[in-house]
Scaffold this motif. Structure first.
Motif, short mmCIF file in Angstrom:
data_model
loop_
_atom_site.label_atom_id
_atom_site.label_comp_id
_atom_site.label_asym_id
_atom_site.label_seq_id
_atom_site.Cartn_x
_atom_site.Cartn_y
_atom_site.Cartn_z
N CYS A 53 -14.87 43.17 -104.65
CA CYS A 53 -14.95 44.16 -105.72
C CYS A 53 -14.18 45.43 -105.32
N ALA A 54 -14.39 45.91 -104.11
CA ALA A 54 -13.66 47.09 -103.65
C ALA A 54 -12.15 46.84 -103.69
N ASP A 55 -11.73 45.67 -103.27
CA ASP A 55 -10.29 45.36 -103.25
C ASP A 55 -9.70 45.28 -104.66
N ILE A 56 -10.39 44.62 -105.60
CA ILE A 56 -9.84 44.51 -106.96
C ILE A 56 -9.85 45.88 -107.63
N CYS A 57 -10.84 46.70 -107.32
CA CYS A 57 -10.87 48.05 -107.89
C CYS A 57 -9.72 48.91 -107.36
N ARG A 58 -9.40 48.75 -106.07
CA ARG A 58 -8.25 49.48 -105.51
C ARG A 58 -6.95 49.06 -106.20
N LEU A 59 -6.78 47.75 -106.37
CA LEU A 59 -5.58 47.24 -107.02
C LEU A 59 -5.51 47.70 -108.48
N THR A 60 -6.62 47.61 -109.18
CA THR A 60 -6.67 48.04 -110.58
C THR A 60 -6.33 49.52 -110.70
N SER A 61 -6.89 50.31 -109.83
CA SER A 61 -6.61 51.74 -109.83
C SER A 61 -5.12 52.02 -109.64
N ALA A 62 -4.50 51.33 -108.72
CA ALA A 62 -3.07 51.51 -108.46
C ALA A 62 -2.25 51.11 -109.68
N PHE A 63 -2.59 49.98 -110.30
CA PHE A 63 -1.84 49.52 -111.47
C PHE A 63 -1.98 50.51 -112.63
N ILE A 64 -3.17 51.03 -112.83
CA ILE A 64 -3.38 52.00 -113.91
C ILE A 64 -2.65 53.30 -113.61
#
Length: 116
Positions: A53-64
């Protein structure tokens, strides 16, 4: 994207970026705390989901943050993993798990609102 457009994009997306940041911190804290519970082996599914979850949230944050055209795809995965992490953490009575479950639910909700 020029600098002023980038800043405007960040300001417009601040709510979801804040929810993602809170979820990252809650998941990292929960995973670390689970390792120090009396029976950490029992907490393995929780720890694994916290890390995912932490990893996908980091990736999502970067993409946004960078306005990636692929953000909608990543957000769908983020919602799914946040919901699974909230469900897993919500099963445990530890304060850190309950805090994490709440942050994950709020993050999934923010992602759903952003995607709509």
């Amino acid at each position: 994207m020029n600098q002023s457009a980038t800043i405007a994009n960040l300001q417009a997306n601040q709510t979801i970026l804040d929810a993602l940041a809170r979820c990252i911190a809650a998941c990292e804290m929960c995973a670390a705390a689970c390792l120090h519970e009396n029976n950490p082996q029992m907490m393995v599914p929780c720890i694994e989901l916290d890390r995912d979850c932490a990893d996908i949230c980091r990736l999502t944050s970067a993409f946004i943050a960078r306005g990636s055209q692929h953000a909608p795809h990543v957000i769908k995965e983020c919602i799914e993993i946040c919901q699974k992490c909230a469900d897993e953490c919500g099963q445990h009575q530890h304060d850190h798990c309950q805090y994490c479950a709440d942050a994950c639910r709020k993050c999934a909700d923010a992602c759903q609102q952003f995607a709509a």
